[in-house]
Enzyme design. Structure first.
Site, PDB file in Angstrom:
ATOM      1  CB  SER A  99      -7.438 -11.230   4.960  1.00  0.00           C
ATOM      2  OG  SER A  99      -7.437 -12.012   3.783  1.00  0.00           O
ATOM      3  CG  ASN A 103      -1.988 -15.531   5.181  1.00  0.00           C
ATOM      4  OD1 ASN A 103      -3.132 -15.106   5.246  1.00  0.00           O
ATOM      5  ND2 ASN A 103      -0.954 -14.731   5.007  1.00  0.00           N
TER       6      ASN A 103
HETATM    7  P1  NBP Z   1       5.085  -3.132   0.795  1.00  0.00           P
HETATM    8  O1  NBP Z   1       6.401  -3.775   0.557  1.00  0.00           O
HETATM    9  O2  NBP Z   1       4.304  -2.689  -0.374  1.00  0.00           O
HETATM   10  O3  NBP Z   1       5.284  -1.851   1.736  1.00  0.00           O
HETATM   11  C1  NBP Z   1       6.066  -1.922   2.895  1.00  0.00           C
HETATM   12  C2  NBP Z   1       6.053  -0.572   3.566  1.00  0.00           C
HETATM   13  O4  NBP Z   1       6.892  -0.673   4.714  1.00  0.00           O
HETATM   14  C3  NBP Z   1       6.643   0.548   2.687  1.00  0.00           C
HETATM   15  O5  NBP Z   1       5.908   1.720   2.898  1.00  0.00           O
HETATM   16  C4  NBP Z   1       8.060   0.660   3.251  1.00  0.00           C
HETATM   17  O6  NBP Z   1       8.630   1.930   3.069  1.00  0.00           O
HETATM   18  C5  NBP Z   1       7.787   0.422   4.709  1.00  0.00           C
HETATM   19  N1  NBP Z   1       9.012   0.137   5.479  1.00  0.00           N
HETATM   20  C6  NBP Z   1       9.879  -0.878   5.386  1.00  0.00           C
HETATM   21 BR1  NBP Z   1       9.816  -2.208   4.170  1.00  0.00          BR
HETATM   22  N2  NBP Z   1      10.868  -0.810   6.274  1.00  0.00           N
HETATM   23  C7  NBP Z   1      10.623   0.309   6.952  1.00  0.00           C
HETATM   24  C8  NBP Z   1      11.312   0.941   7.991  1.00  0.00           C
HETATM   25  N3  NBP Z   1      12.393   0.390   8.529  1.00  0.00           N
HETATM   26  N4  NBP Z   1      10.849   2.118   8.427  1.00  0.00           N
HETATM   27  C9  NBP Z   1       9.737   2.646   7.896  1.00  0.00           C
HETATM   28  N5  NBP Z   1       9.015   2.074   6.892  1.00  0.00           N
HETATM   29  C10 NBP Z   1       9.469   0.913   6.440  1.00  0.00           C
HETATM   30  O7  NBP Z   1       4.267  -4.118   1.703  1.00  0.00           O
HETATM   31  P2  NBP Z   1       2.686  -4.349   1.771  1.00  0.00           P
HETATM   32  O8  NBP Z   1       2.289  -5.299   0.701  1.00  0.00           O
HETATM   33  O9  NBP Z   1       1.993  -3.037   1.867  1.00  0.00           O
HETATM   34  O10 NBP Z   1       2.562  -5.119   3.147  1.00  0.00           O
HETATM   35  C11 NBP Z   1       2.597  -4.489   4.414  1.00  0.00           C
HETATM   36  C12 NBP Z   1       2.261  -5.526   5.458  1.00  0.00           C
HETATM   37  O11 NBP Z   1       0.958  -6.051   5.185  1.00  0.00           O
HETATM   38  C13 NBP Z   1       3.212  -6.730   5.457  1.00  0.00           C
HETATM   39  O12 NBP Z   1       3.369  -7.216   6.743  1.00  0.00           O
HETATM   40  C14 NBP Z   1       2.467  -7.731   4.606  1.00  0.00           C
HETATM   41  O13 NBP Z   1       2.845  -9.066   4.886  1.00  0.00           O
HETATM   42  C15 NBP Z   1       1.037  -7.461   5.011  1.00  0.00           C
HETATM   43  N6  NBP Z   1       0.027  -7.875   4.031  1.00  0.00           N
HETATM   44  C16 NBP Z   1       0.218  -7.688   2.701  1.00  0.00           C
HETATM   45  C17 NBP Z   1      -0.765  -8.101   1.808  1.00  0.00           C
HETATM   46  C18 NBP Z   1      -0.616  -7.920   0.319  1.00  0.00           C
HETATM   47  O14 NBP Z   1      -1.438  -8.474  -0.420  1.00  0.00           O
HETATM   48  N7  NBP Z   1       0.363  -7.154  -0.173  1.00  0.00           N
HETATM   49  C19 NBP Z   1      -1.955  -8.676   2.295  1.00  0.00           C
HETATM   50  C20 NBP Z   1      -2.124  -8.807   3.658  1.00  0.00           C
HETATM   51  C21 NBP Z   1      -1.133  -8.394   4.522  1.00  0.00           C
HETATM   52  P3  NBP Z   1       9.434   2.292   1.698  1.00  0.00           P
HETATM   53  O15 NBP Z   1       8.376   2.629   0.715  1.00  0.00           O
HETATM   54  O16 NBP Z   1      10.274   3.426   2.053  1.00  0.00           O
HETATM   55  O17 NBP Z   1      10.228   1.069   1.339  1.00  0.00           O
END
Ligand code: NBP
Length: 466
Positions: A132, A191
């Site tokens: 988080s 959440n």
């Molecule tokens: P993003 O959307 O910013 O990044 C997602 C990442 O997953 C990218 O590097 C993307 O690669 C990669 N990815 C995907 Br989508 N499909 C893939 C696949 N099939 N093979 C390999 N890589 C893949 O998400 P984020 O905000 O960094 O969130 C990541 C996790 O953390 C999620 O589960 C989210 O719910 C959780 N989370 C997010 C937050 C927040 O505030 N953002 C907070 C807490 C938890 P690409 O670049 O090539 O598309």
């Protein structure tokens, strides 16, 4: 090149920040991101923007895995859902027995349980870790909720403790919550609590905005933030209110349609499945769904034309009602975790959980700091004598705010839900006797009687026409 101590797959918002956090602590890290037709340079751009002797970057999973010391420790920071399964299947051929995969995304706890069992057959260890704090938390120190076995967690605990936020006594905001999916479950409830906390502030804003300007509301919230109500969400809300674009406030230009990634609904579903009355999470999820019905709201509001009067309103009454509702929200969230912990035999330590939520996460607050002690002394928040006192004190304010809000036609679903819960939970004789009679009338489901102490079920032939 020397082998890295840990690896991260996925250089999205969270993966990038977490990688910088790890390297900033002098821990060597390998990072990997897939290359797609549209995105070829994610890793190269990251390395260019963050030159560090502690970071190695890869676009091939095999090379990435070879760069890690064994047993490998790999954090998956990819979108929750099928992407996690996809990445696990892709990376598996390059792993060996006893390597550790850690899912740091917002996965559903049942997916984590399934993956853990599947990988166990292949001698790959698995941890489900809720992270988080958003982008800034990941960068400067998140709150981390780990689910899995102690023997596996012990192998990454040192690194996690270094990168996690620190509480007021300088202890790291990371803990082994319990086995298998428990880490992701508590992150989901975190959440859910966050959804209701945000909705409560939105309701306070709607209420205050009928009389006060943005500057005045920000000033009121700033004062609240200096009291026991202080929290991260209150702090950012106050800043949001003051943000301008040109001559106008940016908030006035933001469409009132709330998005959701799904964790709030999962928390609500879990509450329903487990029979826990987490009414505020349910109300907050419903409020977002109602916000999405923009067109119908627009059409029907024109037909209804509610008359909003500019009545003088008392911010201090609202402050008390808000304080009351927050207590109930936290009570309901922790009750949900406690019930899940009992149902799934997780043995979650609620006080320790409150402690790791005091820093590095979105729901950090002065109330959360108080809950560390309260949950150490009592199993249930509302059972604590100090809370019951505060609860009672807020009741009069609730009457005033609910009356005023409804007379002004302002929807305050979370605040009113908190009061309905309070009344219901402090009512000995409820109308559920009528529900039982109705169930017996049409379904012969039977009912227990007040004049029989045992669990004997009685049934009546109700239909007077025979
Ligand atoms: P993003 O959307 O910013 O990044 C997602 C990442 O997953 C990218 O590097 C993307 O690669 C990669 N990815 C995907 Br989508 N499909 C893939 C696949 N099939 N093979 C390999 N890589 C893949 O998400 P984020 O905000 O960094 O969130 C990541 C996790 O953390 C999620 O589960 C989210 O719910 C959780 N989370 C997010 C937050 C927040 O505030 N953002 C907070 C807490 C938890 P690409 O670049 O090539 O598309």
């Amino acid at each position: 090149m020397n082998k890295s101590e840990i690896g991260i797959v996925g250089l999205g918002v969270m993966g990038r920040s977490l990688a910088k956090n790890v390297a900033g602590k002098g821990i060597s890290i390998s990072v990997y991101n897939r290359t797609t037709f549209t995105e070829q340079e994610v890793v190269a751009d990251f390395l260019k923007a963050n030159p560090s002797e502690f970071i190695q970057g890869f676009t091939q999973l095999e090379e990435f895995c070879e760069s890690l010391s064994t047993p490998r420790k790999i954090i998956l920071m990819v979108s929750a859902g099928s992407a996690v399964d996809h990445v696990i299947n892709q990376i598996k051929p390059f792993l060996q027995g006893k390597d550790i995969l850690i899912d740091g995304g917002n996965s559903h706890f049942k997916d984590t349980q399934r993956r853990l069992l599947q990988l166990k057959h292949e001698n790959i260890h698995y941890l489900g870790c809720g992270v988080s704090g958003g982008e800034q938390g990941a960068l400067h120190g998140p709150s981390m909720m780990v689910g899995g076995s102690l023997a596996v967690y012990s192998q990454v605990a040192d690194i996690f403790e270094q990168i996690a936020a620190k509480d007021t006594t300088n202890l790291p905001c990371v803990t082994l919550v319990g086995p298998n999916g428990s880490g992701h479950f508590v992150k989901t409830v975190h959440n859910g609590i966050e959804y209701a906390e945000m909705q409560l502030l939105a309701e306070c804003y709607a209420f205050l905005a009928t009389y006060y300007s943005h500057n005045e509301i920000a000033a009121i919230l700033k004062e609240w933030n200096k009291t026991a109500l202080g929290s991260y969400l209150l702090e950012i809300t106050q800043q949001i209110l003051l943000k301008k674009e040109g001559d106008d406030f940016l908030l006035n230009k933001i469409l009132d349609v709330a998005g959701a990634k799904g964790t709030g609904s999962w928390a609500a579903q879990s509450a329903l499945e487990l029979g826990v009355p987490a009414t505020m999470i349910l109300s907050a999820v419903a409020a977002r769904a109602i916000s999405q019905q923009k067109e119908r709201r627009k059409k029907w509001s024109e037909e209804m034309k509610p008359s909003i009067q500019q009545d003088k309103i008392d911010p201090d009454m609202l402050r008390q009602a808000y304080q009351f509702a927050r207590l109930i929200n936290h009570h309901q969230g922790f009750e949900l975790i406690q019930t899940a912990s009992e149902s799934y035999s997780w043995d979650v330590n609620l006080s320790e959980l409150a402690r790791i939520w005091t820093h590095g996460c979105i729901i950090k607050s002065k109330l959360m700091e108080k809950l560390v002690t309260i949950l150490d002394e009592e199993e249930s928040i509302l059972q604590h004598s100090s809370v019951l006192r505060d609860w009672k004190k807020g009741e009069n304010a609730l009457h005033i705010i609910l009356n005023q809000a409804f007379s002004l036609s302002i929807a305050i679903p979370c605040i009113s839900s908190s009061y309905n819960y309070f009344i219901s939970m402090t009512t000995h004789e409820s109308p559920a006797n009528l529900l039982q009679a109705q169930r017996d009338f049409f379904g012969a489901h039977g009912y227990r009687r007040t004049d029989h102490a045992d669990d004997t079920l009685f049934s009546t032939k109700w239909n007077l026409d025979g």
